[in-house]
Design a protein around this motif. Structure first.
Motif, PDB file in Angstrom:
ATOM      1  N   GLU A   1       0.819  -1.220   0.000  1.00  0.00           N
ATOM      2  CA  GLU A   1       0.000   0.000   0.000  1.00  0.00           C
ATOM      3  C   GLU A   1       0.850   1.266   0.000  1.00  0.00           C
ATOM      4  OE1 GLU A   1       0.856  -1.110   4.210  1.00  0.00           O
ATOM      5  OE2 GLU A   1       0.110  -2.255   2.519  1.00  0.00           O
ATOM      6  N   GLU A   2       2.069   1.190   0.502  1.00  0.00           N
ATOM      7  CA  GLU A   2       2.949   2.363   0.519  1.00  0.00           C
ATOM      8  C   GLU A   2       3.482   2.715  -0.872  1.00  0.00           C
ATOM      9  OE1 GLU A   2       5.738   3.009   3.641  1.00  0.00           O
ATOM     10  OE2 GLU A   2       4.706   1.577   4.955  1.00  0.00           O
ATOM     11  N   ALA A   3       3.341   1.792  -1.816  1.00  0.00           N
ATOM     12  CA  ALA A   3       3.797   2.048  -3.183  1.00  0.00           C
ATOM     13  C   ALA A   3       2.762   2.815  -3.992  1.00  0.00           C
ATOM     14  CB  ALA A   3       4.119   0.732  -3.889  1.00  0.00           C
ATOM     15  N   ILE A   4       1.553   2.936  -3.458  1.00  0.00           N
ATOM     16  CA  ILE A   4       0.493   3.653  -4.170  1.00  0.00           C
ATOM     17  C   ILE A   4       0.593   5.135  -3.845  1.00  0.00           C
ATOM     18  CG2 ILE A   4      -1.998   3.847  -4.570  1.00  0.00           C
ATOM     19  CD1 ILE A   4      -0.760   1.099  -5.327  1.00  0.00           C
ATOM     20  N   VAL A   5       0.865   5.921  -4.855  1.00  0.00           N
ATOM     21  CA  VAL A   5       1.006   7.368  -4.706  1.00  0.00           C
ATOM     22  C   VAL A   5       0.059   8.029  -5.699  1.00  0.00           C
ATOM     23  CG1 VAL A   5       2.593   9.321  -4.933  1.00  0.00           C
ATOM     24  CG2 VAL A   5       3.428   7.142  -4.036  1.00  0.00           C
ATOM     25  N   THR A   6      -0.701   8.997  -5.236  1.00  0.00           N
ATOM     26  CA  THR A   6      -1.596   9.731  -6.116  1.00  0.00           C
ATOM     27  C   THR A   6      -0.898  11.003  -6.581  1.00  0.00           C
ATOM     28  OG1 THR A   6      -3.549   8.869  -4.980  1.00  0.00           O
ATOM     29  CG2 THR A   6      -3.842  10.874  -6.292  1.00  0.00           C
ATOM     30  N   LEU A   7      -0.676  11.098  -7.865  1.00  0.00           N
ATOM     31  CA  LEU A   7      -0.114  12.312  -8.453  1.00  0.00           C
ATOM     32  C   LEU A   7      -1.270  13.198  -8.871  1.00  0.00           C
ATOM     33  CD1 LEU A   7       2.662  10.756 -10.736  1.00  0.00           C
ATOM     34  CD2 LEU A   7       2.842  11.493  -8.357  1.00  0.00           C
ATOM     35  N   SER A   8      -1.045  14.495  -8.917  1.00  0.00           N
ATOM     36  CA  SER A   8      -2.129  15.384  -9.321  1.00  0.00           C
ATOM     37  C   SER A   8      -1.593  16.587 -10.075  1.00  0.00           C
ATOM     38  CB  SER A   8      -2.922  15.859  -8.096  1.00  0.00           C
ATOM     39  OG  SER A   8      -2.111  16.664  -7.271  1.00  0.00           O
ATOM     40  N   SER A   9      -2.477  17.224 -10.776  1.00  0.00           N
ATOM     41  CA  SER A   9      -2.163  18.447 -11.506  1.00  0.00           C
ATOM     42  C   SER A   9      -3.380  19.342 -11.407  1.00  0.00           C
ATOM     43  CB  SER A   9      -1.854  18.121 -12.970  1.00  0.00           C
ATOM     44  OG  SER A   9      -1.574  19.299 -13.686  1.00  0.00           O
ATOM     45  N   ILE A  10      -3.157  20.632 -11.221  1.00  0.00           N
ATOM     46  CA  ILE A  10      -4.250  21.592 -11.114  1.00  0.00           C
ATOM     47  C   ILE A  10      -4.031  22.705 -12.113  1.00  0.00           C
ATOM     48  CG2 ILE A  10      -5.405  23.257  -9.604  1.00  0.00           C
ATOM     49  CD1 ILE A  10      -4.560  21.494  -7.236  1.00  0.00           C
ATOM     50  N   GLY A  11      -5.087  23.079 -12.799  1.00  0.00           N
ATOM     51  CA  GLY A  11      -5.033  24.196 -13.734  1.00  0.00           C
ATOM     52  C   GLY A  11      -6.134  25.187 -13.423  1.00  0.00           C
ATOM     53  N   LYS A  12      -5.918  26.414 -13.805  1.00  0.00           N
ATOM     54  CA  LYS A  12      -6.945  27.458 -13.670  1.00  0.00           C
ATOM     55  C   LYS A  12      -7.167  28.076 -15.032  1.00  0.00           C
ATOM     56  CE  LYS A  12      -6.735  28.832  -8.915  1.00  0.00           C
ATOM     57  NZ  LYS A  12      -8.053  29.065  -8.406  1.00  0.00           N
ATOM     58  N   ILE A  13      -8.423  28.330 -15.343  1.00  0.00           N
ATOM     59  CA  ILE A  13      -8.774  28.956 -16.610  1.00  0.00           C
ATOM     60  C   ILE A  13      -8.073  30.311 -16.680  1.00  0.00           C
ATOM     61  CG2 ILE A  13     -10.700  29.892 -17.976  1.00  0.00           C
ATOM     62  CD1 ILE A  13     -10.564  26.798 -17.758  1.00  0.00           C
ATOM     63  N   GLY A  14      -7.434  30.571 -17.835  1.00  0.00           N
ATOM     64  CA  GLY A  14      -6.714  31.824 -18.029  1.00  0.00           C
ATOM     65  C   GLY A  14      -7.420  32.726 -19.022  1.00  0.00           C
ATOM     66  N   ASP A  15      -6.727  33.746 -19.440  1.00  0.00           N
ATOM     67  CA  ASP A  15      -7.272  34.701 -20.410  1.00  0.00           C
ATOM     68  C   ASP A  15      -7.467  34.026 -21.762  1.00  0.00           C
ATOM     69  OD1 ASP A  15      -7.131  36.700 -18.484  1.00  0.00           O
ATOM     70  OD2 ASP A  15      -5.103  37.298 -19.090  1.00  0.00           O
ATOM     71  N   GLY A  16      -8.461  34.503 -22.503  1.00  0.00           N
ATOM     72  CA  GLY A  16      -8.743  33.912 -23.806  1.00  0.00           C
ATOM     73  C   GLY A  16      -9.137  32.459 -23.607  1.00  0.00           C
ATOM     74  N   VAL A  17      -8.693  31.613 -24.471  1.00  0.00           N
ATOM     75  CA  VAL A  17      -8.987  30.181 -24.351  1.00  0.00           C
ATOM     76  C   VAL A  17      -7.698  29.496 -23.902  1.00  0.00           C
ATOM     77  CG1 VAL A  17      -9.908  28.140 -25.528  1.00  0.00           C
ATOM     78  CG2 VAL A  17     -10.678  30.416 -26.212  1.00  0.00           C
ATOM     79  N   THR A  18      -7.362  29.698 -22.607  1.00  0.00           N
ATOM     80  CA  THR A  18      -6.141  29.105 -22.060  1.00  0.00           C
ATOM     81  C   THR A  18      -6.436  28.477 -20.706  1.00  0.00           C
ATOM     82  OG1 THR A  18      -5.424  31.123 -20.916  1.00  0.00           O
ATOM     83  CG2 THR A  18      -4.643  30.817 -23.197  1.00  0.00           C
ATOM     84  N   CYS A  19      -5.501  27.663 -20.255  1.00  0.00           N
ATOM     85  CA  CYS A  19      -5.545  27.059 -18.929  1.00  0.00           C
ATOM     86  C   CYS A  19      -4.132  27.122 -18.375  1.00  0.00           C
ATOM     87  CB  CYS A  19      -6.027  25.607 -19.022  1.00  0.00           C
ATOM     88  SG  CYS A  19      -6.078  24.767 -17.424  1.00  0.00           S
ATOM     89  N   LYS A  20      -3.991  27.698 -17.184  1.00  0.00           N
ATOM     90  CA  LYS A  20      -2.673  27.807 -16.547  1.00  0.00           C
ATOM     91  C   LYS A  20      -2.470  26.600 -15.640  1.00  0.00           C
ATOM     92  CE  LYS A  20      -2.568  32.768 -16.871  1.00  0.00           C
ATOM     93  NZ  LYS A  20      -2.470  34.046 -16.194  1.00  0.00           N
ATOM     94  N   VAL A  21      -1.403  25.857 -15.903  1.00  0.00           N
ATOM     95  CA  VAL A  21      -1.099  24.643 -15.160  1.00  0.00           C
ATOM     96  C   VAL A  21       0.202  24.853 -14.402  1.00  0.00           C
ATOM     97  CG1 VAL A  21      -0.644  22.166 -15.330  1.00  0.00           C
ATOM     98  CG2 VAL A  21      -2.218  23.256 -16.952  1.00  0.00           C
ATOM     99  N   ASP A  22       0.146  24.653 -13.093  1.00  0.00           N
ATOM    100  CA  ASP A  22       1.347  24.745 -12.267  1.00  0.00           C
ATOM    101  C   ASP A  22       1.994  23.368 -12.250  1.00  0.00           C
ATOM    102  OD1 ASP A  22       3.330  25.108 -10.405  1.00  0.00           O
ATOM    103  OD2 ASP A  22       2.018  25.945  -8.871  1.00  0.00           O
ATOM    104  N   THR A  23       3.120  23.226 -12.918  1.00  0.00           N
ATOM    105  CA  THR A  23       3.771  21.920 -13.026  1.00  0.00           C
ATOM    106  C   THR A  23       4.570  21.555 -11.781  1.00  0.00           C
ATOM    107  OG1 THR A  23       5.820  22.772 -13.982  1.00  0.00           O
ATOM    108  CG2 THR A  23       4.012  22.260 -15.515  1.00  0.00           C
ATOM    109  N   GLY A  24       4.664  22.471 -10.835  1.00  0.00           N
ATOM    110  CA  GLY A  24       5.505  22.241  -9.661  1.00  0.00           C
ATOM    111  C   GLY A  24       6.894  22.796  -9.877  1.00  0.00           C
ATOM    112  N   LYS A  25       7.257  23.025 -11.107  1.00  0.00           N
ATOM    113  CA  LYS A  25       8.560  23.607 -11.447  1.00  0.00           C
ATOM    114  C   LYS A  25       8.388  24.941 -12.157  1.00  0.00           C
ATOM    115  CE  LYS A  25      10.702  20.016  -9.933  1.00  0.00           C
ATOM    116  NZ  LYS A  25      11.162  20.055  -8.574  1.00  0.00           N
ATOM    117  N   ALA A  26       7.305  25.076 -12.896  1.00  0.00           N
ATOM    118  CA  ALA A  26       7.032  26.311 -13.638  1.00  0.00           C
ATOM    119  C   ALA A  26       5.555  26.354 -13.982  1.00  0.00           C
ATOM    120  CB  ALA A  26       7.869  26.360 -14.920  1.00  0.00           C
TER     121      ALA A  26
END
Length: 170
Positions: free
Chosen positions: A22-47
């Motif tokens: 069970e310790e090998a199960i890790v949930t990864l995630s990504s979150i984006g926010k709607i941006g200007d125009g038709v865009t989505c801003k995604v924080d990759t954790g690095k940029a």
């Protein structure tokens, strides 16, 4: 890094996961926010990456295309996996080793122009340009193990279950 150092790093993790799966199960995630125009801003954790429409769907080419980002993720994962496998099996790879992913899209499907046209990649090709003196047998093993252990390759190859949810927040 050499194979001994890689084993030294991974050995305690492998032991822990064998004893407590069970310790090998890790949930990864990504979150984006709607941006200007038709865009989505995604924080990759690095940029922060701003994704938008591909020029073939009306984008101006200034934002990252999510299809390109999918291929980037495949290249990144395959490259890291290739490098780790090469280290583990002691195959030297030179600095000219290159990983390339190409995929074919029919934008008629994405734009709803032709309901018979697929939405998404029809085919993805992953190519390894290897700078090595390894034997054909070593190269075959290197590629086989890279395919087996590359998370993004296996995810695309085996089609995981995909669930969508929604919440109204405002």
């Amino acid at each position: 890094m050499n194979s001994e150092k890689l084993r030294e790093l991974q050995s305690p993790l492998k032991s822990k996961y064998k004893e407590n799966p069970e310790e090998a199960i890790v949930t990864l995630s990504s979150i984006g926010k709607i941006g200007d125009g038709v865009t989505c801003k995604v924080d990759t954790g690095k940029a922060m990456v701003e994704a938008g429409l591909h020029p073939a769907t009306g984008g101006d080419g200034m934002a990252a295309c999510s299809g390109d980002m999918l291929l980037d993720a495949l290249v990144a994962c395959a490259g890291v996996t290739l490098n780790a496998v090469a280290t583990a099996i002691e195959v030297d790879l030179g600095s000219n080793t290159e990983i390339r992913a190409e995929g074919d899209l029919d934008f008629r499907g994405t734009l709803g122009v032709d309901k018979e046209a697929p939405v998404g990649f029809k085919e993805i090709r992953l190519t390894f340009h290897l700078d090595t003196n390894a034997s054909e047998e070593q190269i075959a093993s290197l590629i086989k193990l890279t395919e087996r252990y590359c998370v993004v390759f296996q995810t695309l190859n085996t089609k995981p279950g995909l669930v969508t949810k929604h919440e109204v927040v405002g």
